[in-house]
Design a protein around this motif. Sequence first.
Motif, PDB file in Angstrom:
ATOM      1  N   TYR A 243       0.861  -1.182   0.000  1.00 22.87           N
ATOM      2  CA  TYR A 243       0.000   0.000   0.000  1.00 22.87           C
ATOM      3  C   TYR A 243       0.902   1.238   0.000  1.00 22.87           C
ATOM      4  O   TYR A 243       1.770   1.388   0.870  1.00 22.87           O
TER       5      TYR A 243
ATOM      6  N   VAL B 101      -4.550   9.838  -2.879  1.00 31.30           N
ATOM      7  CA  VAL B 101      -4.850   8.459  -3.263  1.00 31.30           C
ATOM      8  C   VAL B 101      -4.002   7.485  -2.449  1.00 31.30           C
ATOM      9  O   VAL B 101      -2.905   7.821  -1.999  1.00 31.30           O
TER      10      VAL B 101
ATOM     11  N   TYR C 251      -2.641   3.661  -3.270  1.00 33.32           N
ATOM     12  CA  TYR C 251      -2.570   2.580  -4.253  1.00 33.32           C
ATOM     13  C   TYR C 251      -2.281   1.268  -3.542  1.00 33.32           C
ATOM     14  O   TYR C 251      -1.449   1.210  -2.630  1.00 33.32           O
ATOM     15  N   LYS C 252      -2.963   0.228  -4.029  1.00 32.97           N
ATOM     16  CA  LYS C 252      -2.672  -1.125  -3.573  1.00 32.97           C
ATOM     17  C   LYS C 252      -2.087  -1.872  -4.764  1.00 32.97           C
ATOM     18  O   LYS C 252      -2.714  -1.932  -5.826  1.00 32.97           O
TER      19      LYS C 252
ATOM     20  N   TYR D 180      -0.800  -3.064 -10.333  1.00 31.78           N
ATOM     21  CA  TYR D 180      -1.897  -2.341  -9.707  1.00 31.78           C
ATOM     22  C   TYR D 180      -3.059  -3.276  -9.395  1.00 31.78           C
ATOM     23  O   TYR D 180      -3.460  -4.086 -10.231  1.00 31.78           O
TER      24      TYR D 180
ATOM     25  N   LYS E 136      -7.414   1.069  -5.676  1.00 26.81           N
ATOM     26  CA  LYS E 136      -6.992   2.348  -5.086  1.00 26.81           C
ATOM     27  C   LYS E 136      -8.129   2.955  -4.275  1.00 26.81           C
ATOM     28  O   LYS E 136      -9.297   2.654  -4.512  1.00 26.81           O
ATOM     29  N   THR E 137      -7.751   3.801  -3.344  1.00 27.82           N
ATOM     30  CA  THR E 137      -8.731   4.586  -2.605  1.00 27.82           C
ATOM     31  C   THR E 137      -8.589   6.034  -3.052  1.00 27.82           C
ATOM     32  O   THR E 137      -7.495   6.597  -2.990  1.00 27.82           O
ATOM     33  N   THR E 138      -9.670   6.616  -3.503  1.00 29.29           N
ATOM     34  CA  THR E 138      -9.643   8.049  -3.824  1.00 29.29           C
ATOM     35  C   THR E 138     -10.630   8.744  -2.895  1.00 29.29           C
ATOM     36  O   THR E 138     -11.272   8.099  -2.061  1.00 29.29           O
TER      37      THR E 138
END
Lengths: 653, 362
Positions: free
Chosen positions: B101, B109, B111-112, B120, B123-125
Amino acid sequence: MTISPKNIAFAFLSWILFQEAEAQMIFDTLYLDETEIIARKYERNAPTKTEEIDTLVKSEFNHLSLAELLSAHTPVFVKNYGKGSLATASFRGTAASHTKVLWNDIEINSPMLGQVDLSLVPNNFYSHAILNYGGSSLENTSGALGGAINLFSGKRQPDEKLSFIQTFGSFKTFSSSLNMNLGNEKFASLTSAHLTSSENSFSFYNKAIIPPEWQTQKNASYYNRGFTQSFTYRLSAFNELEVITWNQWNFREIPPVMSSQNHDNHKEEQASFTSRNILKWKFHKKNSMLQVKAAWFYEDLDYLLVTATSVDPEDTVTFIQSVNKTNSGFIKAGLTQLLSRGWTLSAGLDVALNRVNSNNYSGIKSRNDFGLYLKIAKSFSGFVNIELLLRQQFVDNAFTPPAPFAGISVKPFEEQDLYLRFNANYNYNLPGLNDLYWYPGGNEYLKPEYGIQYEGGITYVKRVSGTLGFTVELSGYDSYINDWIQWVPTDYRYWTARNIAFVHARGLEALGQMYGQKGKVVYKFIARYSFAKSTNESNEAKEGGYAGRQLIYVPLHSGNVFAYLSYRKFECTWNTQFTGKRNTSLNDESLYSNVLPAFSLSSISVGKSFDIHSVSLEAKFGVNNLFNVSYQAVLWRPMPGRNYEVFVVFKWK
Amino acid sequence: MRIIKNMIKLRSMRFLGMIVVLVIVLLLDSCEKEETPAPPIGEFQNAMFVVNEGNFTAGNASLTYYNYKTSAVSQQVFYRINGAPLGDVANSITFDENSIYIVVNNSHVVYKINAVTGKYQAKTTGLTSPRYILKIDNQRALVSDLYENNLTLINTENMEIISRIALGRTSENLLKYGNEIFITNWSAFQQDKPNNMIMIVDSENLQVTDSTEVGMEPNSMVLDKNNHLWVLCSGGYLNEEVPTLWKIDPENKDVLMRLEFPDLNSSPDNLHINKTGDTLYYLNKNVYRMAISTTQLPDNYFVRAGENDNFYALGVSPGSDVYVTDANDYTRNGTVYRYTPGGVLVQKFEAGIAPGDIGFID
């Protein structure tokens, strides 16, 4: 003595001085008008490289800003964050603060930043622009280690009373430009107004996020409006009084970088007001000309950054407001005297008083700059011209070292318009007030940056016939800038300005130009190429292993082509700009985020004009980024693809 | 006059020749080196990662991968594997069994990516100013935020936001001990309270249950082998108070020890601990090391920063090697120095711009 360009030039110079007695006197008496003075500055046989931006090219760009004009038509590199966004100029591989922009001989660079935002200079606000490369700027200003751009308000043109350009472009872009000339022999009034706005909501494929997607640019609009007004009154045959004012209101939004994945909680914008006012008195009689200018410039620049939490757009988390007010007063006096035997003497006094009130400084800061210069020019039968100049500044009660300039030009063949020139100069650039006083990190002990520059060039002008001619020009320069100011980190988290870099900038500029007429077809073709190698050669750079690497955002290669063709009332223009790859960091890596690839942009416009009595109407259609090139001028700042413009031009003669 | 003209002609021909030479020299100079494509990265093994912040608003953050067994270095691995830049100001890296992460602060953001291939995953936005992420169980993680008075709870399967947890302060480092999550309140920005707290959230009901006061600007914390919490405080952005190192019993929140740094103007940070949990390391211009058993701050450095060094981040490998990054001048690539537990420099390699965090996969 080794054979080097410097030594050859000095040997040559001393030999010429020896021959002085043999030279013929060519100037007997000459009536000096201001336009002639200006014209002299870019004469082919001047020892310096000075040129006026082609009037035809300028008229094609009249509805746009100086940023677009310079990048399309000069070797000056313009670092542009996008249409309507910040655009700064870099001459000959130097920094934006080494380019001085003058308006009627008075510097408009922000005293805080030391640079000019070229996107806020509308092209219809001046009548002609003169580029002073390198040392040729020393007569007008100091500190232009790269070069200077001098914008002049025009003289009344009796053949054009009124002109108006209205454009409609993609992304809700509109601009209106008005120029109006009134007057008679004694009195003249020149008015120009400009209004431009854009939503700037172009689409782009965002490859800076995962997964990539098509997006519409947000928070990128702008709205600028302003006017200039000049009144000229001829007091007598020798005396003229002029007052000029330039007032402008600008607003722009600043879009986030492409990798930002949360556009909606972000508001970043900049609003500014500038007022520039000059009062000018000119006296000219026989071989003398005296000009005195007094000016007052005011700038109010507000920057605002507001971000909210992603949970609640009303819940503000960042609120940064930067309020900066600058007052500058100038006095500029210059005397030019033509003497016998081809000698010309010029002397001048420049005073610049700056006062800045910024919430980023602790208290009000000021700088008082007094400058004196003396210039001696000598023409030997028109075949050899020599110029020697010395400029001395006195800044905040201390002398900076003197800045000398020496140049020579030679026209070796009487019957051929071939000119050779060589010059060398020393120049000093004062730190910007932000470098000195920004809190935290400003460094009051900064020294001026100083540069040594050598320049040589060759120009060949051939007029084949009354309807065909061409020009070829090649220039080379080699300059060294010491104590180049950079902001570097400190042990206490903030950055500070220091005289740290030693930059070696060298390069070549080539120009080919051709114009002609065949029957009813009129054409013009201008091509330019610029090679600019600029590297930091300081000990820090050598230890860090990045000496010799091209400075960031300075393309090694760049060029442009302008072509114009008209047939009867139809006309067509073509422009291609090539920008070579640019480093975005000092690392020697080929990966995309370190090096931006080269790109080439083309635009075309076609138009037709109609004459009805004294009124001329022209309709034009233009396509920008014709080949729909996807590119970035600045890392991760999107740029629009193919876009369109419609123009209507109205002229009343 | 004729002689003069001839002389001028002669000189000008030399001058012309000089220009021609200059042109040739410059053109030769401009011939550019062939670019060789970077070799494929392959699977991550014995991985040490350096998260390079890049420059603020320049979008040039990057990820450097270093195999600490073979000493092979790969730059820009996120970009090379995924075809997109990491973003703007990458702040921290965290791992679980299968994934990595990376919190990218100014891209808003998280990213995972796959822990073996780097590809990729999700993702969390919709985050405001994310700083760190902490897995609190198999499916959920908390994200701290520099500007929000909330923590964000996310589902680590699909990285979607589950909820926000009111904290009443901004948050920085996250550490789980038992059923409690310890959160440093590093920044005074965006809150009306002083930034001198450790907030405690219950990992079951996700409510703030307790807090404990420390020095100003707590910037890093670790847990030692005796289950004592060490918190390093830099003393405030404007050096309002002397920096302090705190030893806290996380059970009852008692302060067991408070050590003051001698220099008000210093800003120690990057507190780390070795895998066995008995030796602390931190940066205070130089690298310092102290045993958890000592009762005073070390006088002597473990690694001395050279005159031009700008030590920026620290990491201690599972084998107790000490890695320290040098951000140089932030405009060019940083450097990573690897030292043995005895303080011997064994390797020096390049990372990206502003190498700000180091992480290891065991």
